[in-house]
Design a protein around this motif. Structure first.
Motif, PDB file in Angstrom:
ATOM      1  N   SER A  53       0.848  -1.194   0.000  1.00 61.82           N
ATOM      2  CA  SER A  53       0.000   0.000   0.000  1.00 61.82           C
ATOM      3  C   SER A  53       0.882   1.242   0.000  1.00 61.82           C
ATOM      4  N   GLY A  54       0.600   2.161  -0.908  1.00 66.40           N
ATOM      5  CA  GLY A  54       1.396   3.376  -1.022  1.00 66.40           C
ATOM      6  C   GLY A  54       2.395   3.322  -2.154  1.00 66.40           C
ATOM      7  N   VAL A  55       2.677   2.115  -2.655  1.00 64.96           N
ATOM      8  CA  VAL A  55       3.550   1.969  -3.823  1.00 64.96           C
ATOM      9  C   VAL A  55       2.694   2.125  -5.069  1.00 64.96           C
ATOM     10  N   LYS A  56       3.098   3.021  -5.935  1.00 65.00           N
ATOM     11  CA  LYS A  56       2.325   3.315  -7.138  1.00 65.00           C
ATOM     12  C   LYS A  56       2.768   2.468  -8.322  1.00 65.00           C
ATOM     13  N   GLU A  57       4.060   2.102  -8.333  1.00 65.27           N
ATOM     14  CA  GLU A  57       4.585   1.335  -9.459  1.00 65.27           C
ATOM     15  C   GLU A  57       5.940   0.759  -9.080  1.00 65.27           C
ATOM     16  N   ALA A  58       6.247  -0.410  -9.617  1.00 65.08           N
ATOM     17  CA  ALA A  58       7.579  -0.991  -9.481  1.00 65.08           C
ATOM     18  C   ALA A  58       8.022  -1.423 -10.877  1.00 65.08           C
ATOM     19  N   VAL A  59       9.186  -0.985 -11.285  1.00 65.96           N
ATOM     20  CA  VAL A  59       9.675  -1.223 -12.644  1.00 65.96           C
ATOM     21  C   VAL A  59      10.945  -2.054 -12.596  1.00 65.96           C
ATOM     22  N   SER A  60      10.985  -3.129 -13.372  1.00 66.68           N
ATOM     23  CA  SER A  60      12.174  -3.974 -13.456  1.00 66.68           C
ATOM     24  C   SER A  60      13.211  -3.326 -14.377  1.00 66.68           C
ATOM     25  N   GLY A  61      14.472  -3.426 -13.984  1.00 73.23           N
ATOM     26  CA  GLY A  61      15.518  -2.839 -14.820  1.00 73.23           C
ATOM     27  C   GLY A  61      16.902  -3.147 -14.286  1.00 73.23           C
ATOM     28  N   VAL A  76      22.937 -10.071 -18.236  1.00 69.20           N
ATOM     29  CA  VAL A  76      23.058 -11.429 -17.690  1.00 69.20           C
ATOM     30  C   VAL A  76      24.319 -12.127 -18.185  1.00 69.20           C
ATOM     31  N   LYS A  77      24.823 -11.710 -19.335  1.00 68.58           N
ATOM     32  CA  LYS A  77      26.078 -12.274 -19.833  1.00 68.58           C
ATOM     33  C   LYS A  77      27.245 -11.833 -18.965  1.00 68.58           C
ATOM     34  N   GLY A  79      29.756  -8.292 -17.466  1.00 70.78           N
ATOM     35  CA  GLY A  79      30.671  -7.329 -18.058  1.00 70.78           C
ATOM     36  C   GLY A  79      30.171  -5.904 -18.075  1.00 70.78           C
ATOM     37  N   THR A  80      28.860  -5.696 -17.856  1.00 69.30           N
ATOM     38  CA  THR A  80      28.336  -4.327 -17.849  1.00 69.30           C
ATOM     39  C   THR A  80      28.386  -3.729 -16.445  1.00 69.30           C
ATOM     40  N   GLY A  81      28.494  -4.583 -15.439  1.00 73.25           N
ATOM     41  CA  GLY A  81      28.539  -4.112 -14.059  1.00 73.25           C
ATOM     42  C   GLY A  81      27.173  -3.889 -13.430  1.00 73.25           C
ATOM     43  N   HIS A  82      26.119  -4.106 -14.201  1.00 69.41           N
ATOM     44  CA  HIS A  82      24.770  -3.852 -13.683  1.00 69.41           C
ATOM     45  C   HIS A  82      24.256  -4.999 -12.824  1.00 69.41           C
ATOM     46  N   LEU A  83      23.362  -4.643 -11.924  1.00 71.08           N
ATOM     47  CA  LEU A  83      22.592  -5.617 -11.167  1.00 71.08           C
ATOM     48  C   LEU A  83      21.152  -5.557 -11.664  1.00 71.08           C
ATOM     49  N   GLU A  84      20.459  -6.685 -11.607  1.00 70.81           N
ATOM     50  CA  GLU A  84      19.017  -6.631 -11.832  1.00 70.81           C
ATOM     51  C   GLU A  84      18.432  -5.839 -10.670  1.00 70.81           C
ATOM     52  N   ALA A  85      17.674  -4.818 -10.976  1.00 73.93           N
ATOM     53  CA  ALA A  85      17.167  -3.921  -9.939  1.00 73.93           C
ATOM     54  C   ALA A  85      15.719  -3.561 -10.219  1.00 73.93           C
ATOM     55  N   VAL A  86      15.092  -2.978  -9.225  1.00 77.01           N
ATOM     56  CA  VAL A  86      13.700  -2.521  -9.356  1.00 77.01           C
ATOM     57  C   VAL A  86      13.608  -1.106  -8.805  1.00 77.01           C
ATOM     58  N   GLN A  87      12.992  -0.234  -9.574  1.00 77.63           N
ATOM     59  CA  GLN A  87      12.757   1.132  -9.112  1.00 77.63           C
ATOM     60  C   GLN A  87      11.313   1.224  -8.622  1.00 77.63           C
ATOM     61  N   ILE A  88      11.179   1.540  -7.344  1.00 80.41           N
ATOM     62  CA  ILE A  88       9.874   1.585  -6.680  1.00 80.41           C
ATOM     63  C   ILE A  88       9.420   3.041  -6.577  1.00 80.41           C
ATOM     64  N   THR A  89       8.288   3.353  -7.159  1.00 83.09           N
ATOM     65  CA  THR A  89       7.711   4.690  -7.038  1.00 83.09           C
ATOM     66  C   THR A  89       6.641   4.639  -5.950  1.00 83.09           C
ATOM     67  N   TYR A  90       6.790   5.512  -4.954  1.00 85.50           N
ATOM     68  CA  TYR A  90       5.888   5.448  -3.805  1.00 85.50           C
ATOM     69  C   TYR A  90       5.447   6.839  -3.369  1.00 85.50           C
ATOM     70  N   GLY A 121      25.867 -15.181  -9.313  1.00 81.33           N
ATOM     71  CA  GLY A 121      26.666 -14.208 -10.039  1.00 81.33           C
ATOM     72  C   GLY A 121      26.342 -12.783  -9.642  1.00 81.33           C
ATOM     73  N   LYS A 122      27.230 -11.877 -10.005  1.00 81.29           N
ATOM     74  CA  LYS A 122      27.113 -10.461  -9.614  1.00 81.29           C
ATOM     75  C   LYS A 122      25.786  -9.847 -10.025  1.00 81.29           C
ATOM     76  N   THR A 123      25.287 -10.223 -11.196  1.00 81.32           N
ATOM     77  CA  THR A 123      24.037  -9.649 -11.694  1.00 81.32           C
ATOM     78  C   THR A 123      22.893  -9.783 -10.697  1.00 81.32           C
ATOM     79  N   TYR A 124      22.939 -10.856  -9.904  1.00 77.71           N
ATOM     80  CA  TYR A 124      21.837 -11.155  -8.989  1.00 77.71           C
ATOM     81  C   TYR A 124      22.161 -10.836  -7.532  1.00 77.71           C
ATOM     82  N   THR A 125      23.245 -10.116  -7.290  1.00 78.14           N
ATOM     83  CA  THR A 125      23.558  -9.736  -5.911  1.00 78.14           C
ATOM     84  C   THR A 125      22.654  -8.593  -5.464  1.00 78.14           C
ATOM     85  N   THR A 126      22.676  -8.332  -4.168  1.00 79.40           N
ATOM     86  CA  THR A 126      21.752  -7.352  -3.592  1.00 79.40           C
ATOM     87  C   THR A 126      22.424  -6.001  -3.359  1.00 79.40           C
TER      88      THR A 126
END
Length: 219
Positions: A53-61, A76-77, A79-90, A121-126
């Motif tokens: 409740s109070g969260v308007k949107e959550a976007v995968s990225g 996922v391959k 080398g980009t240094g990114h993590l799978e993340a979610v941006q929560i708009t609240y 793997g790094k992509t899935y770290t927190t």
């Protein structure tokens, strides 16, 4: 003459009321904030927080990397240094960032530095990607989670960086009806998501760590 004056007065009053309502709506919309977190598979994090409740949107990225506009395959391959993340708009008038952060730590395995559950793997770290005004709350939530858990928490509090939304295929995956071919056979995305979540052991591990304090286990 009196009738005309009354009509003008009423019209002016109505315009003022409508104007104030529009201004209030615009002001309220401008108050929405975002929190970006990485908690392993972004489908799961998105599905969890869209129930709050109070969260308007959550976007995968993706967040935390060096490559602009990365694709899912690139990330996922590796080398980009990114993590799978979610941006929560609240809406901070409905839910505080401290609440969201406390829920986040109790929806993951923050003791695992090598990934999350079956995803390795790094992509899935927190991580928590905190804006300057969120750092204090993020550190407090991490400290509280560590005290409650009695184990070292390895989830870092990082500086908020550019967030790149994943393509449409991954958005709202957990509730899509489109049929796809999976290792479980042909299924809707919604059913495939449930099968994946169960097979990956996410809820089992979270319950093991947090017990009744786990806000989303089983969802």
């Amino acid at each position: 003459m009196t009738t005309l004056r009354n009509i003008k007065t009423f019209s002016l009053g109505l315009m003022i009321v409508l104007g104030l309502a529009a201004q209030s709506k615009m002001s309220h919309a401008q108050e929405l904030k975002t929190l970006t977190v990485a908690g392993g598979c972004f489908w799961c994090v998105e599905a969890d927080f869209e129930k709050v409740s109070g969260v308007k949107e959550a976007v995968s990225g993706f967040a935390g990397g060096q490559v602009a506009n990365p694709t899912y395959k690139q990330v996922v391959k590796g080398g980009t240094g990114h993590l799978e993340a979610v941006q929560i708009t609240y809406d901070p008038a409905q839910v505080q960032v401290s609440t969201l952060l406390n829920m986040f730590f109790r929806s993951i395995d923050p003791t695992d530095a090598g990934g999350q559950f079956c995803d390795r793997g790094k992509t899935y770290t927190t991580a928590v990607f905190a804006t300057p005004d969120q750092v204090s709350a993020a550190n407090a939530a991490k400290a509280a989670a560590q005290a409650d858990l009695g184990q070292t928490i390895v989830t870092p509090i990082l500086t908020a960086d550019t967030f790149y939304p994943a393509d449409g295929y991954h958005q709202d995956y957990y509730k899509q009806s489109a049929i796809i071919l999976t290792r479980f056979g042909p299924k809707s995305k919604a059913k495939a998501y449930k099968a994946y979540r169960a097979a990956c052991g996410r809820d089992t591990r979270v319950k093991q760590l947090w017990g009744g304090a786990a806000p989303f286990a089983g969802s």
